[in-house]
Design an enzyme around this catalytic site. Structure first.
Site, PDB file in Angstrom:
ATOM      1  N   ASP A 180      28.241  63.537  12.312  1.00 54.87           N
ATOM      2  CA  ASP A 180      29.478  62.877  13.221  1.00 54.87           C
ATOM      3  C   ASP A 180      29.652  62.184  14.622  1.00 54.87           C
ATOM      4  OD1 ASP A 180      30.857  65.125  12.384  1.00 54.87           O
ATOM      5  OD2 ASP A 180      29.908  66.781  13.777  1.00 54.87           O
ATOM      6  N   LYS A 203      34.150  61.554  14.391  1.00 52.37           N
ATOM      7  CA  LYS A 203      36.151  62.474  14.439  1.00 52.37           C
ATOM      8  C   LYS A 203      36.284  61.893  15.975  1.00 52.37           C
ATOM      9  CE  LYS A 203      35.895  65.894  10.761  1.00 52.37           C
ATOM     10  NZ  LYS A 203      36.230  67.680  11.045  1.00 52.37           N
ATOM     11  N   MET A 210      35.308  70.732  25.354  1.00 52.88           N
ATOM     12  CA  MET A 210      36.010  70.220  24.936  1.00 52.88           C
ATOM     13  C   MET A 210      37.348  69.689  25.164  1.00 52.88           C
ATOM     14  SD  MET A 210      35.929  70.132  20.906  1.00 52.88           S
ATOM     15  CE  MET A 210      35.258  71.582  20.754  1.00 52.88           C
TER      16      MET A 210
END
Length: 466
Positions: free
Chosen positions: A249, A271, A385
């Site tokens: 990632d 991503k 996040m």
């Protein structure tokens, strides 16, 4: 290379140690693992050496050294605190052409005792040729961590099969047989019992002659932790070094990728928020494709793969494809970032529970979270996040009962040398983060435990050397 590494056969050998202090004791403890007969010449002994002498484990002569003490030994060690005595021992050994090790005197040595890692019949010796013994010991510690404890038992069991393997397999197939067996056991940490290992070797031998196709590989989800490569687990390190293919990632630290086997294929599937480089379905398909080709596949994810990492979805697809799967947990960002920020997630005076949520909006743009539960008192709330939705998060928590002056902190690049921590309250944190120009990845921590940071921020002082 001034010193050529060799291993001396100590069966029926004699070893002379001159000196009876703590240094001599350390040398004896190393030799005690061999069948050598150790003789010590020294006026006095440490308590441990005296006990060994009293029980007949070593031969002790309580006197000063004389040159004629050197004669038929396989190795001589000078370990006194007197340089003149040590040099006399070295001179006598050289005249008799016997290897001599003089502690802390490289110039006087004709032999050096290395740092040793032992797993049964497997012995790894590490030496800096006397130039930097401390470094050699540090390397030994790293190797100790990397080598599974079960290696010794494997060697003992597998050694009994060497002749039968040669008898049953063509010469050109013997090496491949052992490589496949060792590779499979290495991935599992050599954790098999002796009986189970014998059964496994028998089964592998039975399969080896039937012309079966290459068996499918394995997919392992590896949690890379919050960023600091020192927080990687030993099993995760083994999987990275054994992998044929690694899918990683954006949040995976480059230092973790540097630990991957050099010839492994690396595939970036990272991503960013609202911009998926590779669709999740394609990532799953890639893992399945490579595993079916017989490869060892690692899906390397930041933090822990089962905590907001979509690991459950990925492993479900792989398992449904009939492939072997494994999950190696990692230190999740909540634990790692909070610890490095000096903010305990629980504390008897502040928080008796901890809640983890994700700050991602749903596809319809709604931030649908259990607000009432998140605003519970005596609790630490960690929002993954949450940088993009920080303003709404703060406002909704206030609306559901938390005071505007409730403490909180935003941790950016947690556990890395670039870590930054911005503290404030629910009413001020958005402005503070804007002024600090945090860009993420970042983690929001809400709770009175944040007030403890002023006394517990150890990484702020030690970060440059941690």
């Amino acid at each position: 290379m001034q010193y050529f590494p060799v291993f001396l056969d100590m069966a029926s050998a004699k070893v002379l140690i001159v000196g009876g202090g703590v240094v001599a004791e350390r040398k004896w403890r190393l030799l005690a693992k061999t069948p050598a007969r150790v003789e010590i010449i020294a006026p006095e002994l440490t308590a441990a050496l005296r006990e060994a002498a009293d029980t007949g484990v070593i031969d002790w002569q309580a006197r000063a050294f004389v040159a004629t003490d050197v004669g038929d030994q396989r190795l001589v060690i000078a370990a006194t605190a007197d340089p003149e005595v040590n040099h006399a021992v070295a001179h006598a050994a050289r005249r008799a052409s016997i290897p001599v090790n003089v502690v802390d005197d490289r110039a006087a040595c004709t032999a050096i005792t290395p740092a040793i890692v032992e797993r049964g019949e497997l012995v790894v010796a590490i030496s800096s040729q006397g130039a930097m013994p401390v470094l050699a010991r540090r390397v030994r510690e790293r190797i100790e961590q990397a080598l599974p404890q079960g290696l010794g038992a494997f060697i003992a069991t597998a050694g009994r099969y060497r002749d039968s393997v040669r008898a049953q397999l063509a010469p050109e197939r013997v090496r491949g047989f052992w490589e496949r067996l060792v590779d499979g056991l290495w991935r599992e940490g050599f954790a098999e019992s002796d009986a189970r290992l014998a059964q496994r070797i028998d089964a592998a031998l039975e399969r080896s002659g039937d012309g079966a196709a290459t068996p499918p590989g394995r997919v392992t989800l590896v949690g890379g932790g919050p960023g600091d490569p020192g927080l990687l687990t030993l099993r995760a390190l083994r999987r990275l070094q054994d992998a044929d293919v690694v899918l990683f990632d954006r949040l995976v630290n480059q230092a973790l990728l540097d630990l991957v086997r050099r010839d492994a294929e690396r595939i970036h599937v990272g991503k960013r928020r609202d911009r998926h480089t590779v669709p999740q379905s394609d990532i799953n398909a890639l893992m399945i494709e490579h595993a079916r080709a017989g490869k060892q596949v690692v899906r390397l994810k930041g933090g822990d793969p089962f905590i907001f990492g979509r690991g459950g979805e990925e492993i479900a697809d792989v398992a449904a494809a009939g492939l072997q799967v494994e999950v190696v947990p990692g230190i999740t960002a909540a634990a790692g970032c909070a610890a490095y920020a000096g903010i305990p997630l629980t504390h008897r005076d502040h928080a008796q529970s901890c809640m983890l949520v994700t700050g991602h909006r749903k596809a319809n743009g709604v931030l649908d979270l259990p607000w009432a539960a998140m605003a519970a008192p005596q609790q630490t709330l960690v929002v993954y996040m949450g940088l993009a939705t920080l303003g709404e998060l703060s406002q909704r928590l206030i609306e559901h009962g938390l005071a505007p002056d409730h403490p909180c902190a935003m941790v950016e690049a947690g556990t890395l040398q670039t870590q930054r921590v911005v503290t404030g309250t629910l009413a001020t944190i958005q402005q503070s983060v804007t002024v600090a120009e945090l860009t993420g990845p970042a983690l929001l921590i809400v709770g009175t435990v944040v007030t403890l940071r002023q006394d517990l921020a150890w990484f702020d002082q030690a970060g440059s050397t941690a």
